[in-house]
Design an enzyme around this catalytic site. Structure first.
Site, PDB file in Angstrom:
ATOM      1  N   ASN A   9     -24.131 -26.857  27.475  1.00  0.00           N
ATOM      2  CA  ASN A   9     -23.812 -26.474  26.351  1.00  0.00           C
ATOM      3  C   ASN A   9     -24.739 -26.012  25.396  1.00  0.00           C
ATOM      4  OD1 ASN A   9     -22.400 -26.507  23.862  1.00  0.00           O
ATOM      5  ND2 ASN A   9     -22.188 -28.792  23.780  1.00  0.00           N
ATOM      6  N   TRP A  10     -24.721 -24.768  25.206  1.00  0.00           N
ATOM      7  CA  TRP A  10     -25.964 -24.159  24.441  1.00  0.00           C
ATOM      8  C   TRP A  10     -25.515 -24.462  22.837  1.00  0.00           C
ATOM      9  CZ3 TRP A  10     -26.821 -18.559  26.424  1.00  0.00           C
ATOM     10  CH2 TRP A  10     -27.444 -18.777  27.757  1.00  0.00           C
ATOM     11  N   LYS A  11     -24.505 -24.962  22.595  1.00  0.00           N
ATOM     12  CA  LYS A  11     -24.211 -25.286  21.026  1.00  0.00           C
ATOM     13  C   LYS A  11     -24.554 -23.875  20.331  1.00  0.00           C
ATOM     14  CE  LYS A  11     -24.926 -30.029  21.723  1.00  0.00           C
ATOM     15  NZ  LYS A  11     -24.951 -31.251  21.527  1.00  0.00           N
ATOM     16  N   HIS A  94     -15.260 -31.337  22.278  1.00  0.00           N
ATOM     17  CA  HIS A  94     -16.457 -31.937  22.101  1.00  0.00           C
ATOM     18  C   HIS A  94     -16.863 -32.765  20.770  1.00  0.00           C
ATOM     19  CE1 HIS A  94     -20.941 -32.213  21.404  1.00  0.00           C
ATOM     20  NE2 HIS A  94     -21.120 -31.844  22.606  1.00  0.00           N
ATOM     21  N   GLU A  96     -18.824 -32.989  18.370  1.00  0.00           N
ATOM     22  CA  GLU A  96     -19.370 -32.317  17.190  1.00  0.00           C
ATOM     23  C   GLU A  96     -17.910 -31.601  16.647  1.00  0.00           C
ATOM     24  OE1 GLU A  96     -22.453 -30.204  19.028  1.00  0.00           O
ATOM     25  OE2 GLU A  96     -23.527 -32.017  19.184  1.00  0.00           O
ATOM     26  N   GLU A 166     -18.635 -38.347  27.066  1.00  0.00           N
ATOM     27  CA  GLU A 166     -19.917 -38.325  26.331  1.00  0.00           C
ATOM     28  C   GLU A 166     -19.769 -39.221  25.218  1.00  0.00           C
ATOM     29  OE1 GLU A 166     -21.773 -33.930  26.754  1.00  0.00           O
ATOM     30  OE2 GLU A 166     -20.219 -33.999  24.998  1.00  0.00           O
ATOM     31  N   GLY A 172     -27.644 -35.963  22.021  1.00  0.00           N
ATOM     32  CA  GLY A 172     -28.896 -35.326  21.029  1.00  0.00           C
ATOM     33  C   GLY A 172     -29.720 -36.601  20.395  1.00  0.00           C
ATOM     34  N   SER A 212     -27.788 -36.850  26.325  1.00  0.00           N
ATOM     35  CA  SER A 212     -29.212 -36.895  26.763  1.00  0.00           C
ATOM     36  C   SER A 212     -29.792 -36.948  28.277  1.00  0.00           C
ATOM     37  CB  SER A 212     -29.877 -38.212  25.736  1.00  0.00           C
ATOM     38  OG  SER A 212     -29.768 -37.973  24.506  1.00  0.00           O
ATOM     39  N   GLY A 233     -26.662 -30.771  26.814  1.00  0.00           N
ATOM     40  CA  GLY A 233     -27.116 -30.264  25.622  1.00  0.00           C
ATOM     41  C   GLY A 233     -28.594 -29.534  25.629  1.00  0.00           C
ATOM     42  N   GLY A 234     -29.485 -30.341  24.915  1.00  0.00           N
ATOM     43  CA  GLY A 234     -30.641 -29.937  24.646  1.00  0.00           C
ATOM     44  C   GLY A 234     -31.491 -29.232  25.926  1.00  0.00           C
TER      45      GLY A 234
HETATM   46  P1  PGA Z   1     -27.467 -33.595  24.470  1.00  0.00           P
HETATM   47  O1  PGA Z   1     -25.908 -32.976  24.387  1.00  0.00           O
HETATM   48  O2  PGA Z   1     -27.693 -33.375  26.165  1.00  0.00           O
HETATM   49  O3  PGA Z   1     -28.413 -32.759  23.929  1.00  0.00           O
HETATM   50  O4  PGA Z   1     -27.252 -35.027  24.396  1.00  0.00           O
HETATM   51  C1  PGA Z   1     -25.042 -33.125  25.295  1.00  0.00           C
HETATM   52  C2  PGA Z   1     -23.721 -32.408  24.480  1.00  0.00           C
HETATM   53  O5  PGA Z   1     -23.540 -32.589  23.586  1.00  0.00           O
HETATM   54  O6  PGA Z   1     -23.000 -32.088  25.563  1.00  0.00           O
END
Ligand code: PGA
Length: 249
Positions: A9-11, A94, A96, A166, A172, A212, A233-234
Site C-alpha cells: 500500500n503505497w499510500k 483502510h 486512514e 491491521e 506506521g 509495521s 505500507g512503509g
Molecule cells: P505500515 O502500514 O506497514 O507502514 O505500518 C501498513 C498499512 O497501512 O497498510
C-alpha cells in the site's frame, strides 16, 4: 490451500518518476510464482502502473473508490473508472480512510457492494485502535467491523474478498503485533466466518496481517498458521525490502 498474498500500500507516495523507477526495480526480481504480489499506487499512477506491469505477475490495486457509480461527487473516483484503466482490485476500509475521512462500517458495506457488483476483488481492512486493545475490546471491535460491513454477503461473494487485519496501533508506528497476537486474532476471524457461514469458507478466505511488517519480522509473522500474507505500507516503498517480504514465506 489459501492464496498467499503480499500487497504494497503505497499510500500518498510515489509520483510519476518514482513509480516508474520502483516498478522497474520490482520487475527485475525473480518472483515466487505461488505468491500473489500486489501494489496499490495513487489514483494518478494506476494507468501508468498497469501499463508498466503488463508483462509481470504483479497486479495493481486502487487504494479507494467512491460508493456511487457516477454523478455529482466532485473529486471522487468511481469503480468503472478503475476498471476502465485495467484495475480490478481495490483496498477498502483502510484505517486512514476510517479515521481521516470518516468512513464507517455502513459506508464500507455500501462500497463493498458497489465493488462486488462491478466484479472487483476487494482487500478489506479492519482492526482495533490502541485504547480498544488496552481495554480488551479488540475482539468485539473486529467482530462488529466484519459483521456490519461483510456478513450480509453471500458465500459466493467471498471469492472476491481478501481480508487484511491491521491493528491501528501497529500501522506506521514501528510497533508490530507479536506473531502470537496476529495468530490469535486471525484464528478468531476465521472462527467468526465459520460461525456465520461454514468451515469450508472459513478455511478458504485469505487473511493478511498489516502493521509495521518489515523484512526482519515478516518470516515469523507469515509462519503463523492463519496468517496468509501481509499488507505492507512503509516497507513497500523500497524494492529490496518489499521483495524480501515477498520471499519471507
Ligand atoms: P505500515 O502500514 O506497514 O507502514 O505500518 C501498513 C498499512 O497501512 O497498510
Amino acid at each position: 490451500m489459501r492464496d498467499q498474498i503480499v500487497a504494497g500500500n503505497w499510500k500518498m507516495n510515489n509520483d510519476q518518476n518514482e513509480t516508474q523507477s520502483l516498478l522497474n526495480e520490482l520487475k527485475k526480481y525473480n518472483k515466487p510464482e505461488k505468491i500473489r504480489i500486489i501494489v496499490a499506487p495513487a489514483f494518478t499512477q494506476l494507468s501508468q502502473s498497469v501499463d508498466l506491469l503488463k508483462d509481470d505477475i504483479i497486479t495493481v490495486a486502487a487504494q479507494n473508490m467512491n460508493l456511487a457509480v457516477s454523478g455529482a461527487h466532485t473529486g471522487e473516483i468511481s469503480v468503472n473508472m478503475l476498471k476502465g484503466v485495467g484495475v480490478n482490485l481495490v483496498v477498502l476500509g483502510h484505517s486512514e480512510r476510517r479515521s481521516l475521512y470518516h468512513e464507517n462500517n455502513l459506508t464500507l458495506a455500501g462500497k463493498v457492494n458497489t465493488a462486488l457488483e462491478a466484479g472487483m476483488e476487494i482487500i478489506f481492512c479492519f482492526g482495533e485502535q490502541l485504547e480498544e486493545r488496552k481495554s480488551n475490546r479488540h475482539f468485539n471491535v473486529v467482530k462488529e467491523q466484519l459483521s456490519e460491513a461483510l456478513f450480509s454477503l453471500s458465500v459466493a461473494a467471498w471469492s472476491q474478498i481478501i481480508l487484511a487485519y491491521e491493528p491501528v496501533w501497529a500501522i506506521g508506528t514501528g510497533e508490530t503485533a507479536s506473531p502470537d497476537q496476529a495468530q490469535e486474532m486471525h484464528a478468531y476471524i476465521r472462527s467468526l466466518i465459520q460461525e456465520h457461514y461454514n468451515e469450508n469458507l472459513a478455511q478458504k478466505v485469505s487473511i493478511l496481517y498489516g502493521g509495521s511488517v518489515k523484512p526482519g519480522n515478516a518470516e515469523e509473522i507469515f509462519s503463523m498458521q492463519d496468517v496468509d500474507g501481509g499488507l505492507i505500507g512503509g516497507a513497500s516503498l523500497n524494492s529490496d525490502d518489499f521483495m524480501a517480504i515477498v520471499n519471507a514465506f
